[in-house]
Scaffold this motif. Sequence first.
Motif, PDB file in Angstrom:
ATOM      1  N   LYS A   1      84.832  14.065  24.689  1.00 56.24           N
ATOM      2  CA  LYS A   1      86.421  14.436  25.539  1.00 56.24           C
ATOM      3  C   LYS A   1      86.996  14.598  26.912  1.00 56.24           C
ATOM      4  N   LEU A   2      86.236  15.473  27.673  1.00 54.57           N
ATOM      5  CA  LEU A   2      86.417  15.350  28.803  1.00 54.57           C
ATOM      6  C   LEU A   2      85.844  13.429  29.503  1.00 54.57           C
ATOM      7  N   ASN A   3      85.982  13.190  29.455  1.00 58.15           N
ATOM      8  CA  ASN A   3      85.735  11.932  29.098  1.00 58.15           C
ATOM      9  C   ASN A   3      84.244  11.755  30.482  1.00 58.15           C
ATOM     10  N   PHE A   4      83.113  12.547  30.860  1.00 62.40           N
ATOM     11  CA  PHE A   4      82.559  13.073  31.815  1.00 62.40           C
ATOM     12  C   PHE A   4      81.070  11.976  32.107  1.00 62.40           C
ATOM     13  N   GLU A   5      80.737  11.826  33.070  1.00 63.87           N
ATOM     14  CA  GLU A   5      79.252  10.970  32.843  1.00 63.87           C
ATOM     15  C   GLU A   5      78.387  12.103  32.591  1.00 63.87           C
ATOM     16  N   LEU A   6      77.658  11.456  31.858  1.00 64.82           N
ATOM     17  CA  LEU A   6      76.264  12.705  31.660  1.00 64.82           C
ATOM     18  C   LEU A   6      75.079  11.671  32.904  1.00 64.82           C
ATOM     19  N   ILE A   7      75.057  12.768  33.887  1.00 65.23           N
ATOM     20  CA  ILE A   7      74.064  11.785  35.203  1.00 65.23           C
ATOM     21  C   ILE A   7      72.767  12.319  34.719  1.00 65.23           C
ATOM     22  N   GLU A   8      72.654  13.032  34.566  1.00 67.35           N
ATOM     23  CA  GLU A   8      71.052  13.806  33.883  1.00 67.35           C
ATOM     24  C   GLU A   8      70.692  14.418  32.551  1.00 67.35           C
ATOM     25  N   ASP A   9      69.720  13.848  31.451  1.00 66.91           N
ATOM     26  CA  ASP A   9      69.154  15.775  31.300  1.00 66.91           C
ATOM     27  C   ASP A   9      67.861  14.931  30.717  1.00 66.91           C
ATOM     28  N   THR A  10      66.959  16.438  30.767  1.00 66.90           N
ATOM     29  CA  THR A  10      65.436  16.108  31.209  1.00 66.90           C
ATOM     30  C   THR A  10      64.995  17.516  30.815  1.00 66.90           C
ATOM     31  N   TYR A  11      64.508  17.462  30.264  1.00 67.71           N
ATOM     32  CA  TYR A  11      63.482  18.692  29.661  1.00 67.71           C
ATOM     33  C   TYR A  11      62.517  18.733  30.584  1.00 67.71           C
ATOM     34  N   GLN A  12      62.668  20.106  30.828  1.00 63.98           N
ATOM     35  CA  GLN A  12      61.492  20.309  31.630  1.00 63.98           C
ATOM     36  C   GLN A  12      60.707  21.770  31.440  1.00 63.98           C
ATOM     37  N   SER A  13      59.497  21.019  30.623  1.00 63.35           N
ATOM     38  CA  SER A  13      58.363  21.671  29.613  1.00 63.35           C
ATOM     39  C   SER A  13      58.124  23.181  30.169  1.00 63.35           C
ATOM     40  N   GLU A  14      57.641  23.434  31.574  1.00 61.48           N
ATOM     41  CA  GLU A  14      56.808  24.529  32.459  1.00 61.48           C
ATOM     42  C   GLU A  14      57.890  25.709  31.919  1.00 61.48           C
ATOM     43  N   GLN A  15      59.072  25.147  32.181  1.00 60.47           N
ATOM     44  CA  GLN A  15      60.452  26.677  31.609  1.00 60.47           C
ATOM     45  C   GLN A  15      60.984  26.306  30.202  1.00 60.47           C
ATOM     46  N   ASP A  16      60.770  25.436  28.765  1.00 62.35           N
ATOM     47  CA  ASP A  16      61.256  25.376  27.702  1.00 62.35           C
ATOM     48  C   ASP A  16      62.644  25.004  28.212  1.00 62.35           C
ATOM     49  N   LYS A  17      63.838  24.481  29.162  1.00 57.18           N
ATOM     50  CA  LYS A  17      64.421  24.041  28.921  1.00 57.18           C
ATOM     51  C   LYS A  17      65.153  22.320  29.544  1.00 57.18           C
ATOM     52  N   ARG A  18      66.246  22.676  29.179  1.00 58.80           N
ATOM     53  CA  ARG A  18      67.140  20.683  29.773  1.00 58.80           C
ATOM     54  C   ARG A  18      67.954  21.454  31.436  1.00 58.80           C
ATOM     55  N   TRP A  19      67.550  20.230  31.592  1.00 54.82           N
ATOM     56  CA  TRP A  19      68.346  19.892  33.042  1.00 54.82           C
ATOM     57  C   TRP A  19      69.223  19.723  32.719  1.00 54.82           C
ATOM     58  N   VAL A  20      70.315  19.304  31.946  1.00 51.03           N
ATOM     59  CA  VAL A  20      71.998  18.173  31.930  1.00 51.03           C
ATOM     60  C   VAL A  20      72.862  18.603  32.872  1.00 51.03           C
ATOM     61  N   VAL A  21      73.521  17.850  33.381  1.00 50.54           N
ATOM     62  CA  VAL A  21      73.831  17.676  34.824  1.00 50.54           C
ATOM     63  C   VAL A  21      75.099  16.505  34.433  1.00 50.54           C
ATOM     64  N   VAL A  22      76.841  16.697  34.535  1.00 49.65           N
ATOM     65  CA  VAL A  22      77.754  16.041  34.183  1.00 49.65           C
ATOM     66  C   VAL A  22      79.106  16.272  35.127  1.00 49.65           C
ATOM     67  N   ALA A  23      79.703  14.729  35.695  1.00 47.49           N
ATOM     68  CA  ALA A  23      80.803  14.983  36.982  1.00 47.49           C
ATOM     69  C   ALA A  23      81.457  14.485  35.813  1.00 47.49           C
ATOM     70  N   PRO A  24      82.805  14.562  36.623  1.00 43.29           N
ATOM     71  CA  PRO A  24      84.249  13.977  36.732  1.00 43.29           C
ATOM     72  C   PRO A  24      83.993  12.285  36.281  1.00 43.29           C
ATOM     73  N   PRO A  25      84.410  11.396  35.890  1.00 43.75           N
ATOM     74  CA  PRO A  25      84.186   9.872  36.002  1.00 43.75           C
ATOM     75  C   PRO A  25      84.760   9.449  37.225  1.00 43.75           C
TER      76      PRO A  25
END
Length: 138
Positions: free
Chosen positions: A25-49
């Motif tokens: 919707k906002l046309n941001f770029e998905l910079i990173e989507d990495t699973y972090q198993s030691e914390q059982d979470k994802r590291w998800v980073v987005v930024a404007p185009p």
Amino acid sequence: MKQNIVHIALVVKDYDEAIDFYVNKLNFELIEDTYQSEQDKRWVVVAPPNSHGTAILLAKASKPEQQDFVGNQTGGRVFIFLNTDDFWRDYKRMKSIGIHFVREPQEQDYGTVAVFEDLYGNLWDLLQLNPNHPMAKR
């Protein structure tokens, strides 16, 4: 000395629905989507185009006390200021896909601005700064 703010954490309910909103919707770029198993979470980073500044870390609420801040990170104030090189292009596109604006466009001494909500209700300024504004030169 040189320093910069790399990420701002935005508390979200769900990674995938947040990615869908910011990327599709906002046309941001998905910079990173990495699973972090030691914390059982994802590291998800987005930024404007075409942005080279601060990015947003989509941080899933993982504790009950964090849930209360989803959609209200700043107590009802505008949270993030999204500057654009063409206000009317972006405003019209966002309106056409159903982005909810809570304040319609206004001309201010610093530029053109309107306030919209993200998928959780956080308030954002969509703005185009005047060329002589101090932040426009950065």
